[in-house]
Design an enzyme around this catalytic site. Structure first.
Site, PDB file in Angstrom:
ATOM      1  N   LYS A 170     -43.497 -17.166  -8.866  1.00 16.63           N
ATOM      2  CA  LYS A 170     -44.725 -16.458  -8.470  1.00 16.63           C
ATOM      3  C   LYS A 170     -44.543 -14.942  -8.603  1.00 16.63           C
ATOM      4  O   LYS A 170     -45.366 -14.270  -9.219  1.00 16.63           O
ATOM      5  CB  LYS A 170     -45.082 -16.800  -7.014  1.00 16.63           C
ATOM      6  CG  LYS A 170     -46.152 -15.888  -6.423  1.00 16.63           C
ATOM      7  CD  LYS A 170     -46.504 -16.251  -5.002  1.00 16.63           C
ATOM      8  CE  LYS A 170     -45.707 -15.547  -3.935  1.00 16.63           C
ATOM      9  NZ  LYS A 170     -46.041 -14.149  -3.664  1.00 16.63           N
ATOM     10  N   ASN A 171     -43.457 -14.439  -8.020  1.00 13.82           N
ATOM     11  CA  ASN A 171     -43.347 -12.976  -7.947  1.00 13.82           C
ATOM     12  C   ASN A 171     -43.003 -12.327  -9.285  1.00 13.82           C
ATOM     13  O   ASN A 171     -43.092 -11.111  -9.422  1.00 13.82           O
ATOM     14  CB  ASN A 171     -42.357 -12.573  -6.841  1.00 13.82           C
ATOM     15  CG  ASN A 171     -42.958 -12.859  -5.467  1.00 13.82           C
ATOM     16  OD1 ASN A 171     -44.173 -13.054  -5.339  1.00 13.82           O
ATOM     17  ND2 ASN A 171     -42.120 -12.910  -4.435  1.00 13.82           N
ATOM     18  N   ARG A 205     -51.672  -9.369  -3.000  1.00 10.73           N
ATOM     19  CA  ARG A 205     -50.823  -8.188  -2.948  1.00 10.73           C
ATOM     20  C   ARG A 205     -50.628  -7.582  -4.338  1.00 10.73           C
ATOM     21  O   ARG A 205     -50.659  -6.376  -4.543  1.00 10.73           O
ATOM     22  CB  ARG A 205     -49.473  -8.621  -2.371  1.00 10.73           C
ATOM     23  CG  ARG A 205     -48.533  -7.512  -2.108  1.00 10.73           C
ATOM     24  CD  ARG A 205     -48.994  -6.737  -0.927  1.00 10.73           C
ATOM     25  NE  ARG A 205     -48.229  -5.521  -0.744  1.00 10.73           N
ATOM     26  CZ  ARG A 205     -48.675  -4.503  -0.048  1.00 10.73           C
ATOM     27  NH1 ARG A 205     -49.858  -4.533   0.512  1.00 10.73           N
ATOM     28  NH2 ARG A 205     -47.941  -3.441   0.094  1.00 10.73           N
ATOM     29  N   ASP A 242     -38.043 -14.106   1.893  1.00 14.47           N
ATOM     30  CA  ASP A 242     -39.035 -15.154   1.646  1.00 14.47           C
ATOM     31  C   ASP A 242     -38.517 -16.544   2.030  1.00 14.47           C
ATOM     32  O   ASP A 242     -39.285 -17.503   2.052  1.00 14.47           O
ATOM     33  CB  ASP A 242     -39.479 -15.146   0.173  1.00 14.47           C
ATOM     34  CG  ASP A 242     -40.168 -13.844  -0.188  1.00 14.47           C
ATOM     35  OD1 ASP A 242     -40.655 -13.155   0.726  1.00 14.47           O
ATOM     36  OD2 ASP A 242     -40.204 -13.499  -1.380  1.00 14.47           O
ATOM     37  N   ARG A 285     -47.093  -3.230   5.244  1.00 14.53           N
ATOM     38  CA  ARG A 285     -47.184  -3.248   3.786  1.00 14.53           C
ATOM     39  C   ARG A 285     -47.790  -1.989   3.149  1.00 14.53           C
ATOM     40  O   ARG A 285     -48.742  -2.073   2.359  1.00 14.53           O
ATOM     41  CB  ARG A 285     -47.932  -4.503   3.312  1.00 14.53           C
ATOM     42  CG  ARG A 285     -47.401  -5.783   3.928  1.00 14.53           C
ATOM     43  CD  ARG A 285     -47.838  -7.024   3.212  1.00 14.53           C
ATOM     44  NE  ARG A 285     -46.999  -7.306   2.053  1.00 14.53           N
ATOM     45  CZ  ARG A 285     -47.043  -8.439   1.361  1.00 14.53           C
ATOM     46  NH1 ARG A 285     -47.877  -9.384   1.713  1.00 14.53           N
ATOM     47  NH2 ARG A 285     -46.268  -8.618   0.320  1.00 14.53           N
ATOM     48  N   ARG A 343     -51.377 -20.436  -2.487  1.00 13.40           N
ATOM     49  CA  ARG A 343     -51.280 -19.215  -3.289  1.00 13.40           C
ATOM     50  C   ARG A 343     -49.890 -19.085  -3.925  1.00 13.40           C
ATOM     51  O   ARG A 343     -49.719 -18.292  -4.843  1.00 13.40           O
ATOM     52  CB  ARG A 343     -51.653 -17.979  -2.473  1.00 13.40           C
ATOM     53  CG  ARG A 343     -50.620 -17.540  -1.450  1.00 13.40           C
ATOM     54  CD  ARG A 343     -51.176 -16.545  -0.454  1.00 13.40           C
ATOM     55  NE  ARG A 343     -51.691 -15.357  -1.099  1.00 13.40           N
ATOM     56  CZ  ARG A 343     -52.435 -14.428  -0.487  1.00 13.40           C
ATOM     57  NH1 ARG A 343     -52.776 -14.573   0.767  1.00 13.40           N
ATOM     58  NH2 ARG A 343     -52.828 -13.369  -1.104  1.00 13.40           N
TER      59      ARG A 343
END
Ligand code: EPU
Length: 417
Positions: A22-23, A92, A304, A121, A396
């Site tokens: 994902k990231n 994000r 995470d 954040r 997500r």
């Protein structure tokens, strides 16, 4: 509305294949807009964060074709228009369009990004980097306007090794004049994936994966191809499930060294696993030894995986401490774990977890992506039925999680309410 329903206590047997990270994907997709021709990204996970990025890319006039995890992005009709607040706050990673559009057009207007509520954040480190390259930044309400006559390479010393800021500054610097040096850069493996994509386009970047990244500005970036690396956090989540319930559970399609910090802790806890080149086979551990974990930037224990790891701690024979150092609010799952029967004392970002406790199924809410993943782990080992609401957070970031778990024997489903 939908919720996840789990009947706990079933062993997990078979193979789970890990999806693209994902990231990494959420940065590679915006990065494609830096090119002047079609880009192909392979192994893109089917997650809702991906869809939110597609909507932004289409809003900006680009086209996307997708088939079986392979996406083609055509940026040739890219329009540098305001990205609406509605689009920005969906995730994000919308902040990556700041670096991309600033880099390409020297001007960008957009709103503050969204994302899970795991802390304040801020994006000050990103903005400081853009300023050092020559951008003037104006803030009107929630909207940022970034403008530069030209961007000039410079030395940027990050006050914290932020993943997002490191990538965003790379994006802004690829077309800047001269050399940019990012010091105290984040070293996460996803950043190497981003560098490789940009270099395939014709960028001149070196050092990703270390704390010093050097970017020599270029005038042209052409269409290119990249494959998203395996998701080490998704892999870690399933490895943890294997430690709790595995019967020779195979986690496949991974790069085991990306999970080294987790594997070191599991070894310390007494977990049995066998590592091959691209997979791990893991078995249920009957006697978890207590450990303490402190989250760190890569290659330390990943923030995470803090929340999923805390479920193992409820099963340890003794007292474990989980300390979070990256985000202020990785704690949304704890009240629900207590409701399930766990013995947890919270002191700010430090949780003292006393095991071993039997967990009993109950009704819970996912408060963020990894809290949701942690509650799935808890539900899988709890007796009876666990329900999880607000599952959009989970979807997500975890591709086909229900199917992947059902295929290895979990009793888990999504139910309409
Ligand atoms: N920070 C600042 N100012 C900034 C940027 C960050 O103070 O301008 C602080 C943050 O508040 C936080 C720390 O620095 O305390 C780390 O933030 P970082 O910028 O490294 O995080 P990020 O890039 O926003 C990415 C992942 C996160 C992951 C972190 C750390 C994406 C889209 N998100 O966030 O992933 O936790 O790096 O590894 O890549 C997740 O997947 O569950 C997730 C939250």
């Amino acid at each position: 509305m939908e919720r996840i329903v789990i009947e706990g206590g079933f062993p997990l047997k078979g193979t789970i294949t890990i999806s693209g990270a994902k990231n990494s994907a959420v940065a590679l997709i915006p990065a494609a807009l830096l090119a002047n021709d079609v880009c192909t990204i392979k192994n893109v996970p089917n997650i809702t964060d991906r869809d939110a990025l597609f909507d932004i890319i289409k809003w900006l006039g680009c086209t996307i074709e997708q088939k079986d995890g392979i996406i083609k992005i055509d940026p040739r009709n890219l329009k540098n228009i305001l990205i609406t607040e509605e689009l920005s706050i969906r995730l994000r990673a919308s902040y990556y369009f700041m670096g991309v559009l600033l880099g390409k057009y020297k001007h960008v207007e957009m709103y503050f990004p969204g994302g899970c509520n795991i802390g304040s954040r801020p994006i000050d480190i990103h903005l400081d980097g853009f300023k050092t390259l020559g951008a003037k930044i104006t803030k009107k309400g929630h909207k940022y306007i970034l403008d530069a006559k030209e961007l000039k390479g410079n030395e940027i010393n990050l006050k914290f090794a932020s993943v997002g800021a490191t990538i965003n500054i790379m994006f802004a610097a690829v077309y800047a004049k001269g050399r940019t040096i990012i010091k105290n850069a984040a070293k996460e493996v996803e950043i190497i994936n981003i560098m490789d994509f940009l270099n395939n386009m014709g960028a001149k970047i070196s050092g990703a994966g270390t704390d010093t990244i050097v970017i020599d500005g270029v005038e042209e970036l052409k269409g290119a191809e990249i494959t998203v690396i395996p998701d080490r956090i998704e892999a870690g989540t399933y490895i943890l499930m294997g430690a709790l319930l595995g019967d020779n559970l195979k986690i496949d399609g991974i790069i085991p060294e990306h999970n080294q910090a987790l594997l070191n802790k599991l070894k310390e806890m007494g977990v049995d696993f066998k590592i091959s080149e691209h997979s791990i086979v893991i078995n249920k551990c009957e006697n978890f030894k207590p450990v303490n974990v402190r989250t760190e930037v890569y290659p330390g224990f990943p923030t995470d995986l803090n929340q999923p790891m805390s479920i193992l701690m409820t099963q340890a024979n003794g007292t474990c401490v989980m300390e979070e150092t990256i985000w202020e609010k990785r704690i949304g799952h704890y009240p629900y774990l207590q409701k399930l029967g766990a013995n947890i004392e919270l002191d700010g970002n430090k949780a003292t977890i006393k095991g071993k406790t039997e967990l009993k199924g109950t009704d819970t809410n996912a408060t963020d992506l990894r809290a949701g993943a942690a509650l799935i782990l808890a539900g899988l080992i709890a007796s009876g039925t666990t329900t999880i609401n607000d599952i959009d957070y989970i979807l997500r970031g975890y591709e086909n999680i229900i199917l992947k778990l059902s295929n290895v024997g979990a009793k888990i489903k999504i139910e309409q309410i």
